[in-house]
Design a protein around this motif. Sequence first.
Motif, PDB file in Angstrom:
ATOM      1  N   ALA A  95      32.646 -25.217  30.718  1.00  0.00           N
ATOM      2  CA  ALA A  95      33.485 -24.050  30.420  1.00  0.00           C
ATOM      3  C   ALA A  95      33.602 -23.766  28.922  1.00  0.00           C
ATOM      4  O   ALA A  95      34.210 -22.770  28.526  1.00  0.00           O
ATOM      5  N   LEU A  96      33.001 -24.626  28.108  1.00  0.00           N
ATOM      6  CA  LEU A  96      33.149 -24.523  26.659  1.00  0.00           C
ATOM      7  C   LEU A  96      32.423 -23.294  26.110  1.00  0.00           C
ATOM      8  O   LEU A  96      31.286 -23.003  26.498  1.00  0.00           O
ATOM      9  N   THR A  97      33.076 -22.580  25.210  1.00  0.00           N
ATOM     10  CA  THR A  97      32.473 -21.393  24.583  1.00  0.00           C
ATOM     11  C   THR A  97      32.625 -21.480  23.066  1.00  0.00           C
ATOM     12  O   THR A  97      33.474 -22.207  22.554  1.00  0.00           O
ATOM     13  N   VAL A  98      31.805 -20.724  22.361  1.00  0.00           N
ATOM     14  CA  VAL A  98      31.865 -20.647  20.908  1.00  0.00           C
ATOM     15  C   VAL A  98      31.997 -19.189  20.507  1.00  0.00           C
ATOM     16  O   VAL A  98      31.390 -18.308  21.125  1.00  0.00           O
ATOM     17  N   GLU A  99      32.793 -18.940  19.475  1.00  0.00           N
ATOM     18  CA  GLU A  99      32.992 -17.572  19.023  1.00  0.00           C
ATOM     19  C   GLU A  99      31.853 -17.164  18.094  1.00  0.00           C
ATOM     20  O   GLU A  99      31.538 -17.858  17.130  1.00  0.00           O
ATOM     21  N   ILE A 100      31.248 -16.024  18.398  1.00  0.00           N
ATOM     22  CA  ILE A 100      30.112 -15.521  17.634  1.00  0.00           C
ATOM     23  C   ILE A 100      30.492 -14.206  16.981  1.00  0.00           C
ATOM     24  O   ILE A 100      31.094 -13.331  17.614  1.00  0.00           O
ATOM     25  N   ASP A 101      30.120 -14.083  15.711  1.00  0.00           N
ATOM     26  CA  ASP A 101      30.320 -12.826  14.992  1.00  0.00           C
ATOM     27  C   ASP A 101      29.053 -11.995  15.146  1.00  0.00           C
ATOM     28  O   ASP A 101      27.962 -12.422  14.771  1.00  0.00           O
ATOM     29  N   SER A 102      29.169 -10.805  15.697  1.00  0.00           N
ATOM     30  CA  SER A 102      28.008  -9.957  15.966  1.00  0.00           C
ATOM     31  C   SER A 102      27.406  -9.373  14.701  1.00  0.00           C
ATOM     32  O   SER A 102      26.303  -8.831  14.723  1.00  0.00           O
ATOM     33  N   GLY A 103      28.118  -9.457  13.585  1.00  0.00           N
ATOM     34  CA  GLY A 103      27.613  -8.910  12.339  1.00  0.00           C
ATOM     35  C   GLY A 103      28.182  -7.552  12.007  1.00  0.00           C
ATOM     36  O   GLY A 103      28.095  -7.080  10.868  1.00  0.00           O
ATOM     37  N   ASP A 104      28.770  -6.877  12.987  1.00  0.00           N
ATOM     38  CA  ASP A 104      29.361  -5.561  12.750  1.00  0.00           C
ATOM     39  C   ASP A 104      30.889  -5.610  12.867  1.00  0.00           C
ATOM     40  O   ASP A 104      31.543  -4.605  13.121  1.00  0.00           O
ATOM     41  N   GLY A 105      31.436  -6.817  12.694  1.00  0.00           N
ATOM     42  CA  GLY A 105      32.880  -6.973  12.752  1.00  0.00           C
ATOM     43  C   GLY A 105      33.390  -7.402  14.112  1.00  0.00           C
ATOM     44  O   GLY A 105      34.523  -7.845  14.240  1.00  0.00           O
ATOM     45  N   ARG A 106      32.564  -7.274  15.151  1.00  0.00           N
ATOM     46  CA  ARG A 106      32.996  -7.668  16.497  1.00  0.00           C
ATOM     47  C   ARG A 106      32.744  -9.159  16.712  1.00  0.00           C
ATOM     48  O   ARG A 106      31.768  -9.705  16.228  1.00  0.00           O
ATOM     49  N   LYS A 107      33.627  -9.778  17.474  1.00  0.00           N
ATOM     50  CA  LYS A 107      33.474 -11.188  17.818  1.00  0.00           C
ATOM     51  C   LYS A 107      33.539 -11.352  19.323  1.00  0.00           C
ATOM     52  O   LYS A 107      34.289 -10.647  19.993  1.00  0.00           O
ATOM     53  N   PHE A 108      32.747 -12.247  19.822  1.00  0.00           N
ATOM     54  CA  PHE A 108      32.759 -12.476  21.265  1.00  0.00           C
ATOM     55  C   PHE A 108      32.443 -13.937  21.547  1.00  0.00           C
ATOM     56  O   PHE A 108      31.917 -14.658  20.705  1.00  0.00           O
ATOM     57  N   GLN A 109      32.801 -14.365  22.750  1.00  0.00           N
ATOM     58  CA  GLN A 109      32.625 -15.754  23.160  1.00  0.00           C
ATOM     59  C   GLN A 109      31.296 -15.935  23.893  1.00  0.00           C
ATOM     60  O   GLN A 109      30.931 -15.118  24.730  1.00  0.00           O
ATOM     61  N   VAL A 110      30.585 -17.002  23.550  1.00  0.00           N
ATOM     62  CA  VAL A 110      29.305 -17.315  24.197  1.00  0.00           C
ATOM     63  C   VAL A 110      29.400 -18.697  24.810  1.00  0.00           C
ATOM     64  O   VAL A 110      29.876 -19.647  24.179  1.00  0.00           O
ATOM     65  N   GLN A 111      28.946 -18.811  26.045  1.00  0.00           N
ATOM     66  CA  GLN A 111      28.976 -20.102  26.728  1.00  0.00           C
ATOM     67  C   GLN A 111      27.958 -21.039  26.098  1.00  0.00           C
ATOM     68  O   GLN A 111      26.811 -20.671  25.858  1.00  0.00           O
ATOM     69  N   ILE A 112      28.369 -22.260  25.814  1.00  0.00           N
ATOM     70  CA  ILE A 112      27.504 -23.229  25.134  1.00  0.00           C
ATOM     71  C   ILE A 112      26.573 -23.924  26.114  1.00  0.00           C
ATOM     72  O   ILE A 112      25.378 -24.074  25.842  1.00  0.00           O
ATOM     73  N   VAL A 113      27.116 -24.338  27.240  1.00  0.00           N
ATOM     74  CA  VAL A 113      26.349 -25.116  28.216  1.00  0.00           C
ATOM     75  C   VAL A 113      26.172 -24.290  29.485  1.00  0.00           C
ATOM     76  O   VAL A 113      27.147 -23.823  30.071  1.00  0.00           O
ATOM     77  N   ASP A 114      24.928 -24.111  29.896  1.00  0.00           N
ATOM     78  CA  ASP A 114      24.648 -23.327  31.105  1.00  0.00           C
ATOM     79  C   ASP A 114      24.993 -24.109  32.373  1.00  0.00           C
ATOM     80  O   ASP A 114      25.518 -23.542  33.337  1.00  0.00           O
ATOM     81  N   SER A 115      24.663 -25.387  32.388  1.00  0.00           N
ATOM     82  CA  SER A 115      24.948 -26.201  33.577  1.00  0.00           C
ATOM     83  C   SER A 115      25.047 -27.667  33.192  1.00  0.00           C
ATOM     84  O   SER A 115      24.518 -28.086  32.161  1.00  0.00           O
ATOM     85  N   VAL A 116      25.760 -28.428  34.026  1.00  0.00           N
ATOM     86  CA  VAL A 116      26.010 -29.848  33.773  1.00  0.00           C
ATOM     87  C   VAL A 116      25.658 -30.636  35.019  1.00  0.00           C
ATOM     88  O   VAL A 116      26.000 -30.244  36.138  1.00  0.00           O
ATOM     89  N   PHE A 117      24.964 -31.764  34.816  1.00  0.00           N
ATOM     90  CA  PHE A 117      24.644 -32.645  35.936  1.00  0.00           C
ATOM     91  C   PHE A 117      24.960 -34.077  35.547  1.00  0.00           C
ATOM     92  O   PHE A 117      24.545 -34.566  34.496  1.00  0.00           O
ATOM     93  N   SER A 118      25.720 -34.745  36.390  1.00  0.00           N
ATOM     94  CA  SER A 118      26.012 -36.169  36.238  1.00  0.00           C
ATOM     95  C   SER A 118      26.400 -36.681  37.608  1.00  0.00           C
ATOM     96  O   SER A 118      26.477 -35.910  38.581  1.00  0.00           O
ATOM     97  N   VAL A 119      26.684 -37.963  37.719  1.00  0.00           N
ATOM     98  CA  VAL A 119      27.094 -38.505  39.021  1.00  0.00           C
ATOM     99  C   VAL A 119      28.389 -37.863  39.496  1.00  0.00           C
ATOM    100  O   VAL A 119      28.700 -37.862  40.698  1.00  0.00           O
ATOM    101  N   ALA A 120      29.163 -37.303  38.567  1.00  0.00           N
ATOM    102  CA  ALA A 120      30.415 -36.637  38.935  1.00  0.00           C
ATOM    103  C   ALA A 120      30.224 -35.136  39.138  1.00  0.00           C
ATOM    104  O   ALA A 120      31.148 -34.457  39.592  1.00  0.00           O
ATOM    105  N   ASN A 121      29.050 -34.632  38.785  1.00  0.00           N
ATOM    106  CA  ASN A 121      28.803 -33.187  38.876  1.00  0.00           C
ATOM    107  C   ASN A 121      27.403 -32.940  39.438  1.00  0.00           C
ATOM    108  O   ASN A 121      26.499 -32.490  38.726  1.00  0.00           O
ATOM    109  N   ILE A 122      27.190 -33.287  40.702  1.00  0.00           N
ATOM    110  CA  ILE A 122      25.888 -33.063  41.322  1.00  0.00           C
ATOM    111  C   ILE A 122      26.064 -32.347  42.660  1.00  0.00           C
ATOM    112  O   ILE A 122      27.171 -32.247  43.207  1.00  0.00           O
TER     113      ILE A 122
END
Length: 817
Positions: A95-122
């Motif tokens: 669910a982690l996101t990072v704030e990105i500056d578009s360069g024209d003053g706008r800011k938006f959130q981008v997801q860092i991790v597309d998917s996660v796999f582990s013994v707890a998340n399969i």
Amino acid sequence: MWFTISRIILRNRVIIIALLTLITAFMAWEARTVKLHYKFGGILPTKDSAYIAYQNFIETFAEDGNVMVLGTNDKTLYNLNNFNAWYDLGEDLKALTVEIDSGDGRKFQVQIVDSVFSVANIYRLKRDDEKRRFILDKVIKEKPVTQEGLDTLIRNVKSLPFYDELLYNDNNNSSMMLLFVNNKLFSSEHRVKALNLVKDRVELFSQKHIKIHYSGLPFIRTLVAQKTKSEISLFSILAGVVSAVSLFWFFRSLQVTLYSMLIVGVCVIWGVGTIGLFGYKITAVMGLIPPLIIVLGIPNCVFLINEYHLEYIVHKNKVKALARMITKIGLANFLTNFNTAVGFAAFIFVSSPVLREFGVISTIASMVVFLVSLLLIPIIFSYLADPQPKHTSHLEKRWITLWTERLVYIVNHKRPAIYITTIAICILGVIGLFKIKSTGYMVDDLPQNDPILVDLKFFEKNFNGVMPFEILIDTKKKNGATKDNTLRKIEKAQELLKEYPAISKSLSIVDAVKFGRQAFYNGDPAEYKLIQSEEKSFIGPYITGTGNSAKKGGNLLKAFVDKDKQKTRITTHIADLGTVKLNTLIEELKPRLDSIFPADKYTVTLTGTSVVFLEGTNYLISDLVESVVLAIVGIALLMAFLFSSFRMIMVSFIPNFIPLILTAAIMGYWGITIKPSTILVFGIAFGIAIDNTIHYLAKYRYELKRNGWNIGLAVDEALRDAWVSIFYTSVILFFGFSVFAASEFGGTIALGILTATTIVVAMFTNIFLLPAILLSLDRAATTKAFRAEPLLVIYDEEDDIDYKGLEVEKPSKKTEE
């Protein structure tokens, strides 16, 4: 011509300063656009078959280097509290996101991790008989509340052979979490911020629960790029400090030191701005440009200011001294900088894109250093007060006189000792030369105790490796990848891969089919096998089902076959073996795979980031030979242009080849391998070292003419006059290149030490061996062609020019005070 240039410079000071200021401001603006290069490679030519194969692979199956891994071998992971925290960690990272500056003053959130796999998340597969397809069903839907409940869930997880040795390894109690990161984000400048957010969350888990190790290409690339960026600043500062100290020691003038550093600072801005102007990115090699400019720029300042002081002592006329400085040193500095540029330019013609880009920028930078110093030094000093006796005292040091006569004595009376020493060095050098190797690791430039390497070794020990390695199989016909015969061959190939400890568990269409068959039979581990012919009609539709595959299963084969089902992949990871062992493994593995997949029906290609890195490193030997040969040819042409004598060209090369042989020997004896950083040594050192030869031979020709072609007297007088400049510039260059020893990267350390060593050895060979050869060969070397008037007269101190018409405003009394 150079007198005319001096008039132009001194009479148009304001215009030139304004123009340089505008260009510097523009270059500073361009420097802001320079970005780091975040990928490994860049060594392999774009037309190479391995590069083309890799590009074709990622176009079909997406890039292979987008997985970051977290791992632990702590047995307490399966304790209820720790496991639930591991579960939460996976959910939080997804669910982690990072704030990105578009360069024209706008800011938006981008997801860092597309998917996660582990013994707890399969996920496992469940039958949807109504739509005849599988749907993805999360094995652990919520955190267990008791240890007994957790133990049951873990048994369910380990009943799925698909994940065995992929997410956990019971043989060493290790477990791994795979983070499929946003590839576009991790190819941008925002990757550092994104990685730090991931690390902050993982470190919080580590502090409260169990220690976590990091690795994977996104992680390694980001940290290595950051180290490269920080070292650019470090080297620039160190090079600046060393150069400033050297200047102050030489001139005993704070004013001279500050203005010289200002000039090289302008050159650095131009150099970095040129990188941005060409759209290049900062690599470990390109990061050497700023400190390299500083190191090369200071000798230009030394030669010019030294000549200015010499002239001022003679006639106490500042304007005349500045004009004669330009007239007498301008061409000499141009030729030495041009000569250095020729050494760098050799890299432009090699196959490696990274080295080509470095060649372009360093060649331009060499000439920028000449131009900026030639323009600014006379202009700046024209506005300053006249030099004081303390500023010119460096020209009358007693130890210089003592060593001058000692050197002349050694060259005249100890030539046998000089030759014996040279021959011994050459013999040892040739032996060591044959010990040199071309090898490298994807992260071998880091010290063994660096956390990146420590964690990488953890994953290699527990999961065999994390470097992408792919086997692409082209069946040469549509739907060929799903044929029974092909599946059996792939299964056999995967069994073959298990024989290699350096290769991790592989995945393929076979594993997807087996996973589907197990699910069809209600998750029975015994049914994890290929579909039989009679089962195809009722299991096949489930495996190749359509629908929302991202959320509900869909086509299980999509990740392993192309749209025509003609090409398929076996994906795995490999340890960072080094190019020698990896090359051996591939040479052994490829024929064995070819025996499984007949060439008339299949085409098997080994690819992935590991293979691209290997093939790129293999190019380095040919690039080394090519760049050195081109540098030698280019410099030979320049020497021919200057001295018009083939014999003198041969004589001039001898004292400059020996340092290169010795450098290669040091690499052989000490196990320093050929890699992108160390390959630069030979071109850089040869181009710089032969500058000493040019200065000495030009002075020697002048002394021949002045002393009635008396070779012995000319050799002695040239040595008396030239050795101090050779010594000072060599010392400055030695300490300048030595700053690279402060690097964290082994290759950069080797580059600095080897180049510094080569320059010092070249200083000695040009001071001792070159004059000795000239004396021994006598008339055989000093031919009529060499005596003839050259196309370019570097030193002509007897020709005086009328400087009366050249005037600049004298500084006011206030300025002088």
